[in-house]
Design an enzyme around this catalytic site. Structure first.
Site, PDB file in Angstrom:
ATOM      1  N   HIS A 342       0.854  -1.193   0.000  1.00  0.00           N
ATOM      2  CA  HIS A 342       0.000   0.000   0.000  1.00  0.00           C
ATOM      3  C   HIS A 342       0.891   1.244   0.000  1.00  0.00           C
ATOM      4  O   HIS A 342       1.776   1.400   0.849  1.00  0.00           O
ATOM      5  CB  HIS A 342      -0.941   0.012   1.206  1.00  0.00           C
ATOM      6  CG  HIS A 342      -1.962   1.095   1.102  1.00  0.00           C
ATOM      7  ND1 HIS A 342      -3.138   0.944   0.390  1.00  0.00           N
ATOM      8  CD2 HIS A 342      -1.950   2.375   1.532  1.00  0.00           C
ATOM      9  CE1 HIS A 342      -3.811   2.083   0.426  1.00  0.00           C
ATOM     10  NE2 HIS A 342      -3.114   2.970   1.100  1.00  0.00           N
ATOM     11  N   ALA A 343       0.674   2.130  -0.966  1.00  0.00           N
ATOM     12  CA  ALA A 343       1.577   3.266  -1.161  1.00  0.00           C
ATOM     13  C   ALA A 343       1.648   4.154   0.077  1.00  0.00           C
ATOM     14  O   ALA A 343       0.633   4.413   0.726  1.00  0.00           O
ATOM     15  CB  ALA A 343       1.108   4.087  -2.356  1.00  0.00           C
ATOM     16  N   HIS A 372       0.258  11.962  -5.500  1.00  0.00           N
ATOM     17  CA  HIS A 372      -0.310  11.976  -4.142  1.00  0.00           C
ATOM     18  C   HIS A 372       0.805  11.811  -3.102  1.00  0.00           C
ATOM     19  O   HIS A 372       0.907  12.597  -2.147  1.00  0.00           O
ATOM     20  CB  HIS A 372      -1.345  10.845  -4.019  1.00  0.00           C
ATOM     21  CG  HIS A 372      -1.918  10.689  -2.646  1.00  0.00           C
ATOM     22  ND1 HIS A 372      -3.122  11.239  -2.270  1.00  0.00           N
ATOM     23  CD2 HIS A 372      -1.429  10.064  -1.536  1.00  0.00           C
ATOM     24  CE1 HIS A 372      -3.351  10.950  -0.993  1.00  0.00           C
ATOM     25  NE2 HIS A 372      -2.343  10.235  -0.526  1.00  0.00           N
ATOM     26  N   GLU A 373       1.631  10.818  -3.291  1.00  0.00           N
ATOM     27  CA  GLU A 373       2.689  10.541  -2.310  1.00  0.00           C
ATOM     28  C   GLU A 373       3.719  11.665  -2.262  1.00  0.00           C
ATOM     29  O   GLU A 373       4.157  12.076  -1.189  1.00  0.00           O
ATOM     30  CB  GLU A 373       3.384   9.206  -2.611  1.00  0.00           C
ATOM     31  CG  GLU A 373       2.463   7.990  -2.551  1.00  0.00           C
ATOM     32  CD  GLU A 373       1.682   7.883  -1.255  1.00  0.00           C
ATOM     33  OE1 GLU A 373       2.148   8.400  -0.222  1.00  0.00           O
ATOM     34  OE2 GLU A 373       0.587   7.298  -1.279  1.00  0.00           O
ATOM     35  N   HIS A 376       2.795  14.494  -0.096  1.00  0.00           N
ATOM     36  CA  HIS A 376       3.167  14.317   1.314  1.00  0.00           C
ATOM     37  C   HIS A 376       4.631  14.706   1.521  1.00  0.00           C
ATOM     38  O   HIS A 376       4.976  15.439   2.452  1.00  0.00           O
ATOM     39  CB  HIS A 376       3.015  12.853   1.721  1.00  0.00           C
ATOM     40  CG  HIS A 376       1.589  12.387   1.851  1.00  0.00           C
ATOM     41  ND1 HIS A 376       0.641  13.069   2.561  1.00  0.00           N
ATOM     42  CD2 HIS A 376       0.969  11.267   1.379  1.00  0.00           C
ATOM     43  CE1 HIS A 376      -0.512  12.390   2.529  1.00  0.00           C
ATOM     44  NE2 HIS A 376      -0.346  11.297   1.803  1.00  0.00           N
ATOM     45  N   GLU A 400      -3.495  14.990   2.835  1.00  0.00           N
ATOM     46  CA  GLU A 400      -3.900  14.057   1.780  1.00  0.00           C
ATOM     47  C   GLU A 400      -4.278  14.772   0.480  1.00  0.00           C
ATOM     48  O   GLU A 400      -4.331  14.148  -0.581  1.00  0.00           O
ATOM     49  CB  GLU A 400      -5.082  13.203   2.254  1.00  0.00           C
ATOM     50  CG  GLU A 400      -4.783  12.304   3.442  1.00  0.00           C
ATOM     51  CD  GLU A 400      -3.650  11.317   3.195  1.00  0.00           C
ATOM     52  OE1 GLU A 400      -3.382  10.994   2.017  1.00  0.00           O
ATOM     53  OE2 GLU A 400      -3.021  10.876   4.180  1.00  0.00           O
ATOM     54  N   HIS A 500      -6.561   0.391   5.563  1.00  0.00           N
ATOM     55  CA  HIS A 500      -6.572   1.344   6.667  1.00  0.00           C
ATOM     56  C   HIS A 500      -7.215   0.801   7.944  1.00  0.00           C
ATOM     57  O   HIS A 500      -7.057   1.396   9.007  1.00  0.00           O
ATOM     58  CB  HIS A 500      -7.251   2.640   6.220  1.00  0.00           C
ATOM     59  CG  HIS A 500      -6.593   3.240   5.011  1.00  0.00           C
ATOM     60  ND1 HIS A 500      -6.684   2.655   3.763  1.00  0.00           N
ATOM     61  CD2 HIS A 500      -5.810   4.329   4.862  1.00  0.00           C
ATOM     62  CE1 HIS A 500      -5.985   3.372   2.888  1.00  0.00           C
ATOM     63  NE2 HIS A 500      -5.441   4.389   3.526  1.00  0.00           N
ATOM     64  N   TYR A 510      -9.332  11.311   3.884  1.00  0.00           N
ATOM     65  CA  TYR A 510      -9.451  11.165   2.431  1.00  0.00           C
ATOM     66  C   TYR A 510     -10.768  11.736   1.921  1.00  0.00           C
ATOM     67  O   TYR A 510     -10.840  12.253   0.810  1.00  0.00           O
ATOM     68  CB  TYR A 510      -9.317   9.693   2.018  1.00  0.00           C
ATOM     69  CG  TYR A 510      -8.042   9.054   2.497  1.00  0.00           C
ATOM     70  CD1 TYR A 510      -6.813   9.399   1.941  1.00  0.00           C
ATOM     71  CD2 TYR A 510      -8.051   8.125   3.523  1.00  0.00           C
ATOM     72  CE1 TYR A 510      -5.633   8.819   2.396  1.00  0.00           C
ATOM     73  CE2 TYR A 510      -6.878   7.535   3.975  1.00  0.00           C
ATOM     74  CZ  TYR A 510      -5.676   7.883   3.405  1.00  0.00           C
ATOM     75  OH  TYR A 510      -4.513   7.305   3.842  1.00  0.00           O
TER      76      TYR A 510
HETATM   77  O1  X8Z Z   1      -4.202   5.352   1.205  1.00  0.00           O
HETATM   78  C1  X8Z Z   1      -4.145   6.190   0.322  1.00  0.00           C
HETATM   79  C2  X8Z Z   1      -2.784   6.695  -0.157  1.00  0.00           C
HETATM   80  C3  X8Z Z   1      -1.770   6.713   0.924  1.00  0.00           C
HETATM   81  S1  X8Z Z   1      -2.026   7.943   2.122  1.00  0.00           S
HETATM   82  C4  X8Z Z   1      -2.289   5.797  -1.252  1.00  0.00           C
HETATM   83  N1  X8Z Z   1      -5.271   6.613  -0.281  1.00  0.00           N
HETATM   84  C5  X8Z Z   1      -6.598   6.108   0.091  1.00  0.00           C
HETATM   85  C6  X8Z Z   1      -6.782   4.664  -0.311  1.00  0.00           C
HETATM   86  O2  X8Z Z   1      -5.966   4.132  -1.053  1.00  0.00           O
HETATM   87  O3  X8Z Z   1      -7.778   4.054   0.116  1.00  0.00           O
HETATM   88  C7  X8Z Z   1      -5.363   7.617  -1.330  1.00  0.00           C
HETATM   89  C8  X8Z Z   1      -6.801   7.692  -1.710  1.00  0.00           C
HETATM   90  C9  X8Z Z   1      -7.568   6.979  -0.635  1.00  0.00           C
HETATM   91 ZN    ZN Z   2      -1.827   9.877   1.430  1.00  0.00          ZN
END
Ligand code: X8Z
Ligand code: ZN
Length: 601
Positions: A342-343, A372-373, A376, A400, A500, A510
């Site tokens: 997960h990024a 996105h990354e 941050h 975010e 998450h 988000y």
């Molecule tokens: O978790 C993330 C990022 C890392 S902060 C990749 N996002 C959420 C997800 O993947 O569920 C970005 C959009 C929503």
């Molecule tokens: Zn993020």
């Protein structure tokens, strides 16, 4: 996103040993005492935070029994420390202090994500659960007779297959990783709530809602207000997509309750529907730009994608990323070991050892995620001269939103500027462009809201462990009009199949980011004196927009987020009207299409 405060706060558990346990006291304390305390906390957080970040980095990059063990120890230690500090900070509650000192003390007391009970054994138990849950997700695989598929492989099926049975298997297959998480998650909730109550919060959810520079009790209404602004657009999109998917998959697969089965929307969690664009696009839409194909045509590999994204940020006046970023980041999935794919973006030393960790696919989705990354990372470096307590976003939605805001400027004009296309397509294709963007952004909004609606109810006890899965699906139904494609029961734990939840990352951020990025985009386009439709505006290379953005980034969390909002938007409110503006032509079109259809669920 991982940076030091996030790490500290996310790992915050209590393990006050009796000799260290500093309870609030009535002893007379002075402003000088408060000052000395703040300095001690800041120094400790800087030092210990780097140590913890390096362990967390290793744990996420090499998932083994030993790294999980080390990770748990580190969480335990950091948790004990930050809760000890939170309790100590209460000693200064009655003092007359400057706004700045009061703000820093409040962050020490209230900025925790998880707090453990004041009991060494419970603290250790909680730390082990947290480390293990994240590792279970990271190493998760669906195996049939020894043939195992990871999340990336299963996600590809969900995105690319149009075969109902294959989709269903991938969808349920990934959800075999989470039932074993359920007892651990339940115990984690109990322990975390005990800790939150000891810090004076009703439960962990209440602690999360307290982090927005407004009374925690008013925050849910604030979310409702924003959701109400976007909901009509979402409803129109859901109705149209449901209709088109019914044409493709048939009424038998779709059912007649108005909801969309979750495995048909092109994404493992039905949170981004871009992959079904071809099925739902306007019939007369010309071809839209296919960024994935362009990346392949121009031989973009993972590193070149990151370099290109960096180039956008430097065009706004930010310094290039440091050499260590390129040496220490993880860009591609290793073949020989388990990593948390997960990024994420990391701020190891809270100065300039910034990195990303991502299993990059060479496609449009990941091109956006790289922006996105990096959002941050550039934020992290911009506020690195503030107190460590302020080295975070104005609020977590801001953090975010920054990279996503920049990615909204990946327009045809921008793609031409960087040499990916030669001609800017005529505006006759704009409806298709807007549809694609709505499938990415508008489809997400109710999902962004419901994840923490679930968690808040779990923490408060309104959803009991016996109803974890039922409660999840009730919210999925209610907010998204999306349903489970097969019978689910309490033998399943579908929330655990979303990073998450086992990763313990609050999710409201988000939802906020999906509103804020459009608000920021509109305001930055104004600063750039752009005239025309918002979805055609790119702030690439624009100094005025860059200056405004940089100013907000450099503030960190030093001031309430409303002050940062004022800098960027001349307003002190979050506002979804920019979302409505951006998609206005699509809304008109959707409502024409939906005439005579039986919308709603
Ligand atoms: O978790 C993330 C990022 C890392 S902060 C990749 N996002 C959420 C997800 O993947 O569920 C970005 C959009 C929503
Ligand atoms: Zn993020």
């Amino acid at each position: 996103m991982k940076h030091l405060m996030t790490l500290l706060l996310a790992m915050t558990l209590i393990a006050c040993q009796p000799q260290n346990n500093t309870k609030p006291t009535t002893d007379a304390v002075t402003v000088a005492d408060a000052q000395a305390f703040l300095e001690r906390v800041e120094k400790t957080y800087l030092e210990e935070g780097e140590y913890a970040a390096r362990i967390a980095w290793i744990q996420a990059n090499f998932i083994t029994d030993d790294s999980i063990w080390l990770g748990a120890k580190s969480i335990e230690k950091m948790g004990a420390l930050s809760v000890k500090f939170a309790n100590e900070a209460k000693r200064f509650d009655a003092l007359d202090l400057s706004d700045d000192m009061r703000r820093r003390l409040n962050i020490i007391k209230g900025g925790l994500t998880i707090a453990a009970p004041d009991d060494a054994e419970k603290n250790a138990e909680l730390a082990q659960i947290m480390a293990k849950l994240e590792a279970m997700y990271g190493a998760g695989k669906y195996c049939v007779e020894g043939d195992c598929k990871n999340l990336g492989q299963l996600s590809r099926v969900i995105a690319e297959s149009r075969d109902h049975a294959a989709l269903l298997e991938a969808w349920q297959g990934w959800r075999t990783v989470s039932p074993d998480m359920r007892p651990k998650y339940q115990r984690m909730v109990e322990l975390a709530n005990e800790g939150a109550r000891e810090l004076g919060f009703a439960d962990t959810g209440a602690m999360w809602r307290a982090g927005y520079d407004m009374p925690a009790s008013e925050f849910p209404q604030e979310l409702d207000r924003l959701w109400t602004q976007v909901k009509p657009l979402y409803d129109s999109l859901q109705c149209h997509v449901r209709t088109k998917l019914t044409e493709h998959f048939g009424a038998e697969v779709m059912g007649d309750d108005g909801m969309i089965p979750a495995h048909l929307l092109g994404n493992m969690w039905a949170q981004d529907w871009t992959a079904v664009y071809d099925l739902v696009k306007p019939a007369d839409a010309g071809s839209t730009i296919d960024v994935t194909a362009l990346l392949a045509e121009h031989d973009y590999d993972a590193k070149k994608m990151v370099k290109t994204a960096e180039g956008f940020f430097t065009s706004l006046g930010l310094d290039p990323l440091p050499e260590t970023f390129w040496q220490r980041s993880l860009f591609t999935k290793p073949q020989d070991r388990d990593v948390v794919c997960h990024a994420s973006a990391w701020n190891i030393d809270n100065v300039d050892d910034i990195r990303i960790k991502m299993c990059i696919k060479e496609d449009y989705e990941d091109f956006v995620t790289i922006h996105h990354e990096l959002g941050h990372n550039f934020y992290q470096r911009a506020y690195n001269d503030k107190s460590i307590l302020y080295r975070t976003g104005a609020n977590d939605g801001f953090h975010e939103a920054i990279g996503d805001t920049v990615a909204l400027s990946i327009t045809p004009q921008y793609l031409k500027d960087i040499g990916l296309i030669d001609e800017i397509p005529a505006s006759s294709n704009d409806l298709g462009m807007l549809m694609k963007k709505a499938l990415e952004k508008i489809a997400f909004v109710p999902f962004g809201l419901l994840v923490d609606q679930w968690r808040w109810q779990v923490f408060s006890g309104d959803i009991s462990p016996a109803d974890y899965n039922a409660g999840w699906w009730a919210l999925r139904n209610q907010y998204q009009g999306v349903k489970a494609p097969m019978a689910r029961s309490e033998d399943h734990f579908d929330p655990g199949a979303k990073y998450h939840i086992p990763g313990n990352t609050p999710y409201t951020r988000y939802f906020l980011a999906h509103i804020l990025q459009f608000q920021f985009h509109r305001e930055l386009c104004k600063a750039a004196e752009f005239e025309g439709d918002l979805h055609r505006c790119s702030i690439y290379n624009n100094q005025a927009a860059g200056d405004k953005l940089n100013k907000v980034l450099a503030m960190g969390a030093e001031r309430p987020w409303q002050d940062a909002m004022e800098v960027i938007a001349n307003s002190r409110e979050m506002d979804a009207s920019a979302v409505v503006d951006y998609f206005a032509p699509l809304k008109v079109w959707l409502d024409e299409q939906n005439q005579g259809r039986d919308c709603g669920w």
